[in-house]
Enzyme design. Structure first.
Site, short mmCIF file in Angstrom:
data_model
loop_
_atom_site.label_atom_id
_atom_site.label_comp_id
_atom_site.label_asym_id
_atom_site.label_seq_id
_atom_site.Cartn_x
_atom_site.Cartn_y
_atom_site.Cartn_z
CD GLU A 1 -73.83 14.83 99.91
OE1 GLU A 1 -73.39 15.91 100.36
OE2 GLU A 1 -73.10 14.02 99.31
CE1 TYR B 1 -71.59 18.58 91.99
CE2 TYR B 1 -70.58 19.75 93.82
CZ TYR B 1 -71.56 18.92 93.32
OH TYR B 1 -72.53 18.43 94.16
CG ASP C 1 -73.27 20.95 96.23
OD1 ASP C 1 -72.53 21.33 97.15
OD2 ASP C 1 -73.21 19.81 95.72
CG ASP D 1 -70.87 20.23 100.41
OD1 ASP D 1 -71.86 20.90 100.09
OD2 ASP D 1 -70.09 19.75 99.57
#
Length: 497
Positions: free
Chosen positions: A474, A234, A79, A82
């Protein structure tokens, strides 16, 4: 005579150039950004990579995913920076990629339309695997985020636990299953003309995913093992109800089945449709839901859904600075700003909704009444253009927040694969903690993650290009997915009236 002719031609060319808007207004620039925004997803791929992989510093990874449950769960997308596959944001990413194709595919050059569908399919092939054991269970995540986030290693070297997180009925997973239903339904529309057989498979599976979501109501993080694995990354902080309506709305659009229309009408109040929450992202679908459903009101005259359109109108008016109801925050440089998290996710999703709603208003020859101000589609176009131009470089720092676009873009993004030498250049294994020297380095990342839109600047337009500041540096799939549609529109309409 020839000299005079040469002078006339030169004068005409100068006049033409003077009339051309500067900065990001040419077809070629938006088209370049569109192509790169789609290529970004190749850098996020998990699984066995194809021969035509353009982001060629990546290699195969996660080839054993699903083995602990004797199931093939390879593929899909990491996603962000990572190496975990979170089903909830991945499904939202897929919905937005598919919606980009549905809403703005006609504006895409043929080659980019193909690339966009490839990006959608890389996700849907994986999502079909996650719901292959319905109605009994759904697989919602692969990879232990705690061990993963304790390491800084390339996906190709991944040796952290590839835990498979599963929700078995009757345990709840309305949010993930509802978003997966939306993703598969939207994608079925995207593939309808190019691959009708695949489209039908997606739609049949979307119906099953929605039935699981509606029958097993609750958030997937209500399950203790999921809460331990997904949170704080999440969790569904805003409740699961919006995903049920969102999934039903997409199934209504994909099937035109009145049962889904009735669901949206009859469950709106109980599922919080009247809350009029002005947010849209992986966790909160309210504003997107209202815009999506408004299409039925504006173009099909389904007035029983008028409350959704009223909420969409209200949201749009909050974005118009001259409106009495305007309360959206902007940075001094003009970027939409919402506190918390990666800010550009708000700018890209809201820009998408502005353009989609402008399309619906335009096709139905309607205007938006914002109190004492009447707003037409062109005003919404210009609001979205301001956001995308900011992202591409028209901002106080003069930096493009899309990696690989223009000559000045973030060099130290928070992304493991980008920041560590490629396995092609450094084939030796780099263990969990051995990657820390690359994380802590002040050097630019050795691998350019083309098209990646980072989290972006703060409320003061400041950006430090710091790998450690993950909220700003990110990139994520759900920041990028909406901007695909936005860039497609402006590639075809670089100077909206």
């Amino acid at each position: 005579m020839m000299a005079l002719l040469h002078l006339i031609i030169k004068s005409v060319l100068v006049l033409i150039l003077l009339k051309l808007p500067l900065h990001h207004s040419s077809y070629l620039e938006y088209a370049e950004a569109l192509a790169k925004s789609i290529q970004f997803f190749e850098g996020q791929r998990s699984g066995f990579l194809p021969n035509d992989q353009r982001t060629n510093w990546r290699a195969n990874s996660g080839l054993g995913d699903g083995s602990e449950v004797n199931l093939d769960l390879t593929g899909g997308y990491y996603d962000a920076g990572d190496n975990v596959k979170f089903g909830f944001p991945m499904a939202f990413t897929t919905t937005m990629l598919a919606w980009s194709v549905i809403e703005f595919g006609d504006s895409m050059p043929a080659g980019e339309m193909r690339n966009a569908l490839v990006a959608v399919r890389w996700a849907t092939d994986y999502l079909l695997k996650t719901v292959s054991q319905l109605p009994d269970r759904i697989f919602v995540q692969v990879g232990d985020p705690h061990s993963d986030h304790n390491c800084w290693e390339r996906p190709e070297d991944m040796d952290t636990a590839r835990t498979v997180y599963t929700v078995n009925a009757p345990n709840p997973a309305s949010d993930v299953a509802g978003e997966t239903a939306a993703a598969l339904a939207a994608s079925s529309m995207a593939f309808r003309s190019s691959d009708p057989g695949y489209s039908q498979t997606l739609l049949r599976t979307a119906v099953k995913a929605f039935e699981f979501a509606d029958s097993n109501r609750g958030a997937y993080s209500d399950n203790s093992d999921i809460r331990e694995g997904a949170c704080p990354y999440y969790c569904d902080f805003d409740g699961y109800q919006d995903e049920l309506l969102w999934g039903a709305a997409w199934l209504r659009r994909a099937t035109q089945d009145d049962s889904y229309l009735n669901y949206i009408q009859n469950n709106g109040k109980t599922l919080g449709a009247d809350d009029n929450i002005n947010e849209f992202g992986w966790d909160n679908k309210h504003a997107g839901l209202n815009v999506l459903v408004s299409k039925e009101v504006l173009e099909s005259k389904t007035y029983s859904l008028q409350s959704y359109k009223s909420s969409a109108d209200s949201f749009m008016c909050t974005l118009v600075p001259e409106s009495d109801s305007s309360h959206i925050e902007y940075t001094p440089g003009g970027l939409i700003y919402r506190p918390g998290g990666s800010n550009l996710q708000h700018a890209t999703t809201i820009s998408f909704l502005l353009l989609a709603y402008a399309n619906y208003l335009d096709r139905s020859s309607q205007l938006l009444n914002c109190g004492g101000v009447t707003v037409g589609p062109s005003r919404l176009h210009r609001l979205a253009k301001r956001q995308v131009d900011y992202i591409l470089g028209e901002n106080p720092k003069g930096i493009s927040y899309m990696v690989g676009y223009s000559n000045y873009y973030p060099q130290r993004i928070h992304h493991r694969g980008s920041s560590i030498p490629s396995i092609k250049d450094h084939p030796q294994f780099i263990a969990c903690k051995e990657g820390s020297i690359y994380f802590n380095s002040s050097d630019p990342n050795p691998n350019v993650l083309v098209g990646a839109v980072v989290g972006g600047p703060g409320e003061d337009d400041a950006y430090g290009d710091d790998r450690d500041d993950f909220r700003k540096s990110e990139p994520t799939t759900y920041i990028n997915a909406p901007i695909v549609g936005v860039l497609a529109y402006f590639a075809a309409n670089p100077n909206p009236s």
